[in-house]
Design a protein around this motif. Structure first.
Motif, PDB file in Angstrom:
ATOM      1  N   GLY A 176       0.835  -1.201   0.000  1.00 24.75           N
ATOM      2  CA  GLY A 176       0.000   0.000   0.000  1.00 24.75           C
ATOM      3  C   GLY A 176       0.868   1.248   0.000  1.00 24.75           C
ATOM      4  N   ARG A 177       0.226   2.363   0.315  1.00 25.20           N
ATOM      5  CA  ARG A 177       0.920   3.653   0.300  1.00 25.20           C
ATOM      6  C   ARG A 177       0.428   4.468   1.494  1.00 25.20           C
ATOM      7  NH1 ARG A 177       0.773   7.179  -5.171  1.00 25.20           N
ATOM      8  NH2 ARG A 177       2.619   8.394  -4.786  1.00 25.20           N
ATOM      9  N   THR A 178       1.361   5.044   2.233  1.00 27.46           N
ATOM     10  CA  THR A 178       0.988   5.876   3.366  1.00 27.46           C
ATOM     11  C   THR A 178       0.563   7.252   2.877  1.00 27.46           C
ATOM     12  OG1 THR A 178       3.245   6.678   3.677  1.00 27.46           O
ATOM     13  CG2 THR A 178       2.608   4.686   4.913  1.00 27.46           C
ATOM     14  N   ASP A 179       0.021   8.066   3.778  1.00 30.73           N
ATOM     15  CA  ASP A 179      -0.422   9.413   3.406  1.00 30.73           C
ATOM     16  C   ASP A 179       0.710  10.284   2.876  1.00 30.73           C
ATOM     17  OD1 ASP A 179      -3.008   8.814   4.069  1.00 30.73           O
ATOM     18  OD2 ASP A 179      -2.856   9.633   6.105  1.00 30.73           O
ATOM     19  N   ASP A 180       1.942  10.020   3.344  1.00 30.80           N
ATOM     20  CA  ASP A 180       3.077  10.817   2.869  1.00 30.80           C
ATOM     21  C   ASP A 180       3.753  10.214   1.637  1.00 30.80           C
ATOM     22  OD1 ASP A 180       4.314   8.658   4.032  1.00 30.80           O
ATOM     23  OD2 ASP A 180       5.666   9.835   5.293  1.00 30.80           O
ATOM     24  N   GLY A 181       3.139   9.162   1.076  1.00 24.23           N
ATOM     25  CA  GLY A 181       3.631   8.583  -0.175  1.00 24.23           C
ATOM     26  C   GLY A 181       4.616   7.446  -0.017  1.00 24.23           C
ATOM     27  N   ALA A 182       4.955   7.077   1.215  1.00 29.22           N
ATOM     28  CA  ALA A 182       5.904   5.990   1.440  1.00 29.22           C
ATOM     29  C   ALA A 182       5.222   4.633   1.244  1.00 29.22           C
ATOM     30  CB  ALA A 182       6.469   6.085   2.858  1.00 29.22           C
ATOM     31  N   MET A 183       6.042   3.617   0.991  1.00 28.05           N
ATOM     32  CA  MET A 183       5.539   2.256   0.824  1.00 28.05           C
ATOM     33  C   MET A 183       4.970   1.773   2.151  1.00 28.05           C
ATOM     34  SD  MET A 183       7.599  -1.139  -0.489  1.00 28.05           S
ATOM     35  CE  MET A 183       8.235  -0.371  -1.963  1.00 28.05           C
ATOM     36  N   ASP A 184       3.808   1.167   2.112  1.00 28.51           N
ATOM     37  CA  ASP A 184       3.128   0.667   3.305  1.00 28.51           C
ATOM     38  C   ASP A 184       3.008  -0.850   3.206  1.00 28.51           C
ATOM     39  OD1 ASP A 184       1.459   0.011   5.389  1.00 28.51           O
ATOM     40  OD2 ASP A 184      -0.174   1.333   4.796  1.00 28.51           O
ATOM     41  N   MET A 185       3.787  -1.555   4.007  1.00 31.73           N
ATOM     42  CA  MET A 185       3.780  -3.017   3.960  1.00 31.73           C
ATOM     43  C   MET A 185       2.772  -3.633   4.930  1.00 31.73           C
ATOM     44  SD  MET A 185       5.727  -3.645   1.509  1.00 31.73           S
ATOM     45  CE  MET A 185       5.822  -5.421   1.589  1.00 31.73           C
ATOM     46  N   GLU A 186       1.932  -2.801   5.524  1.00 34.67           N
ATOM     47  CA  GLU A 186       0.892  -3.291   6.426  1.00 34.67           C
ATOM     48  C   GLU A 186      -0.461  -3.383   5.713  1.00 34.67           C
ATOM     49  OE1 GLU A 186       1.424  -4.319   9.619  1.00 34.67           O
ATOM     50  OE2 GLU A 186       3.541  -3.999   9.143  1.00 34.67           O
ATOM     51  N   ASN A 187      -0.670  -2.533   4.715  1.00 35.10           N
ATOM     52  CA  ASN A 187      -1.953  -2.467   4.013  1.00 35.10           C
ATOM     53  C   ASN A 187      -1.762  -2.785   2.540  1.00 35.10           C
ATOM     54  OD1 ASN A 187      -3.692  -1.479   6.236  1.00 35.10           O
ATOM     55  ND2 ASN A 187      -2.242   0.216   6.180  1.00 35.10           N
ATOM     56  N   SER A 188      -2.524  -3.737   2.056  1.00 32.63           N
ATOM     57  CA  SER A 188      -2.408  -4.208   0.680  1.00 32.63           C
ATOM     58  C   SER A 188      -3.132  -3.286  -0.300  1.00 32.63           C
ATOM     59  CB  SER A 188      -3.009  -5.611   0.582  1.00 32.63           C
ATOM     60  OG  SER A 188      -3.056  -6.037  -0.751  1.00 32.63           O
ATOM     61  N   SER A 189      -2.564  -3.181  -1.491  1.00 27.00           N
ATOM     62  CA  SER A 189      -3.214  -2.454  -2.587  1.00 27.00           C
ATOM     63  C   SER A 189      -3.809  -3.459  -3.577  1.00 27.00           C
ATOM     64  CB  SER A 189      -2.213  -1.547  -3.302  1.00 27.00           C
ATOM     65  OG  SER A 189      -1.188  -2.330  -3.897  1.00 27.00           O
ATOM     66  N   GLU A 190      -4.005  -4.676  -3.112  1.00 25.49           N
ATOM     67  CA  GLU A 190      -4.562  -5.740  -3.940  1.00 25.49           C
ATOM     68  C   GLU A 190      -5.857  -5.273  -4.595  1.00 25.49           C
ATOM     69  OE1 GLU A 190      -6.496 -10.150  -3.226  1.00 25.49           O
ATOM     70  OE2 GLU A 190      -5.808  -8.957  -1.549  1.00 25.49           O
ATOM     71  N   GLY A 191      -5.981  -5.562  -5.874  1.00 27.00           N
ATOM     72  CA  GLY A 191      -7.173  -5.153  -6.607  1.00 27.00           C
ATOM     73  C   GLY A 191      -6.974  -3.851  -7.360  1.00 27.00           C
ATOM     74  N   GLU A 192      -5.921  -3.120  -7.035  1.00 29.37           N
ATOM     75  CA  GLU A 192      -5.594  -1.887  -7.761  1.00 29.37           C
ATOM     76  C   GLU A 192      -4.446  -2.182  -8.711  1.00 29.37           C
ATOM     77  OE1 GLU A 192      -4.940   1.592  -5.321  1.00 29.37           O
ATOM     78  OE2 GLU A 192      -6.072   0.645  -3.701  1.00 29.37           O
ATOM     79  N   SER A 193      -4.434  -1.526  -9.844  1.00 29.80           N
ATOM     80  CA  SER A 193      -3.324  -1.715 -10.770  1.00 29.80           C
ATOM     81  C   SER A 193      -2.120  -0.927 -10.273  1.00 29.80           C
ATOM     82  CB  SER A 193      -3.716  -1.255 -12.177  1.00 29.80           C
ATOM     83  OG  SER A 193      -3.980   0.133 -12.155  1.00 29.80           O
ATOM     84  N   CYS A 194      -0.928  -1.389 -10.610  1.00 30.31           N
ATOM     85  CA  CYS A 194       0.296  -0.697 -10.184  1.00 30.31           C
ATOM     86  C   CYS A 194       0.313   0.738 -10.694  1.00 30.31           C
ATOM     87  CB  CYS A 194       1.525  -1.439 -10.682  1.00 30.31           C
ATOM     88  SG  CYS A 194       1.691  -3.104  -9.996  1.00 30.31           S
ATOM     89  N   ASP A 195      -0.232   0.944 -11.911  1.00 29.16           N
ATOM     90  CA  ASP A 195      -0.197   2.289 -12.485  1.00 29.16           C
ATOM     91  C   ASP A 195      -1.221   3.239 -11.865  1.00 29.16           C
ATOM     92  OD1 ASP A 195      -2.471   1.275 -13.695  1.00 29.16           O
ATOM     93  OD2 ASP A 195      -1.852   1.761 -15.732  1.00 29.16           O
ATOM     94  N   SER A 196      -2.001   2.762 -10.902  1.00 30.11           N
ATOM     95  CA  SER A 196      -2.892   3.680 -10.196  1.00 30.11           C
ATOM     96  C   SER A 196      -2.091   4.554  -9.231  1.00 30.11           C
ATOM     97  CB  SER A 196      -4.002   2.927  -9.462  1.00 30.11           C
ATOM     98  OG  SER A 196      -3.478   2.162  -8.403  1.00 30.11           O
ATOM     99  N   CYS A 197      -0.916   4.086  -8.818  1.00 28.86           N
ATOM    100  CA  CYS A 197      -0.018   4.883  -7.964  1.00 28.86           C
ATOM    101  C   CYS A 197       1.267   5.260  -8.686  1.00 28.86           C
ATOM    102  CB  CYS A 197       0.350   4.110  -6.703  1.00 28.86           C
ATOM    103  SG  CYS A 197      -1.017   3.867  -5.569  1.00 28.86           S
ATOM    104  N   HIS A 198       1.773   4.332  -9.483  1.00 31.69           N
ATOM    105  CA  HIS A 198       3.042   4.551 -10.182  1.00 31.69           C
ATOM    106  C   HIS A 198       2.764   4.939 -11.633  1.00 31.69           C
ATOM    107  CE1 HIS A 198       5.434   2.916  -6.888  1.00 31.69           C
ATOM    108  NE2 HIS A 198       4.519   1.966  -6.777  1.00 31.69           N
ATOM    109  N   LEU A 199       2.987   6.193 -11.957  1.00 34.65           N
ATOM    110  CA  LEU A 199       2.784   6.666 -13.319  1.00 34.65           C
ATOM    111  C   LEU A 199       3.982   6.296 -14.180  1.00 34.65           C
ATOM    112  CD1 LEU A 199       1.381  10.226 -12.520  1.00 34.65           C
ATOM    113  CD2 LEU A 199       0.109   8.111 -12.957  1.00 34.65           C
ATOM    114  N   VAL A 200       3.770   6.199 -15.488  1.00 34.21           N
ATOM    115  CA  VAL A 200       4.867   5.886 -16.398  1.00 34.21           C
ATOM    116  C   VAL A 200       5.940   6.974 -16.299  1.00 34.21           C
ATOM    117  CG1 VAL A 200       5.526   5.565 -18.812  1.00 34.21           C
ATOM    118  CG2 VAL A 200       3.414   4.541 -17.952  1.00 34.21           C
ATOM    119  N   LYS A 201       5.511   8.233 -16.303  1.00 37.50           N
ATOM    120  CA  LYS A 201       6.445   9.366 -16.190  1.00 37.50           C
ATOM    121  C   LYS A 201       5.936  10.333 -15.118  1.00 37.50           C
ATOM    122  CE  LYS A 201       8.035   9.098 -20.921  1.00 37.50           C
ATOM    123  NZ  LYS A 201       8.236   9.777 -22.193  1.00 37.50           N
ATOM    124  N   PRO A 202       6.198  10.032 -13.847  1.00 38.82           N
ATOM    125  CA  PRO A 202       5.733  10.932 -12.791  1.00 38.82           C
ATOM    126  C   PRO A 202       6.493  12.258 -12.837  1.00 38.82           C
ATOM    127  CG  PRO A 202       7.111   9.217 -11.865  1.00 38.82           C
ATOM    128  CD  PRO A 202       6.932   8.893 -13.319  1.00 38.82           C
TER     129      PRO A 202
END
Length: 133
Positions: A72-98
């Motif tokens: 998952g992702r915390t409010d400050d944008g850091a990786m969150d290993m406690e909460n899953s982002s299962e069901g969301e596509s990777c590109d919903s958080c990670h843009l091709v060219k952020p």
């Protein structure tokens, strides 16, 4: 409790069970048919799409917890290993060219997969081992 009271209690309970079942079905089978890493966010591919059988990979790697790969992702944008982002596509958080210095999609894929393979001393780590023709 008499039969009439049991019947009145059973109907709402049956409805709850059905709703929970309907809610959980997409999660349980969401990636059963996944055979390649999704690349729809990329307009042009530099290498062939990566073959990836989601269920077979997780069984072989003995991965039971979705958050291992679907962090998952915390409010400050850091990786969150406690909460899953299962069901969301990777590109919903990670843009091709952020534009704000965040991790680009291609780097996120590579970090996620290669780092795990290096750590476990199993699985492909070079371009040609994943991107096969």
């Amino acid at each position: 409790m008499n039969k009439q009271q049991m019947k009145r209690l059973a109907t709402p309970m049956a409805i709850i069970v059905v709703l929970v079942f309907i809610y959980l079905i997409p999660t349980a089978f969401s990636q059963d048919d996944m055979t390649q890493v999704p690349v729809t966010a990329f307009t042009v591919l530099e290498r062939p799409q990566v073959a990836f059988n989601h269920d077979m990979h997780n069984e072989k790697a003995e991965i039971d917890d979705c958050v291992v790969c679907h962090h998952g992702r915390t409010d400050d944008g850091a990786m969150d290993m406690e909460n899953s982002s299962e069901g969301e596509s990777c590109d919903s958080c990670h843009l091709v060219k952020p534009e704000n210095g965040e991790t680009p999609l291609m780097r996120a894929y590579h970090r996620q997969c290669i780092a795990c393979h290096v750590k476990s001393l199993k699985g492909p780590v070079t371009c040609g081992e994943c991107h096969t023709k």
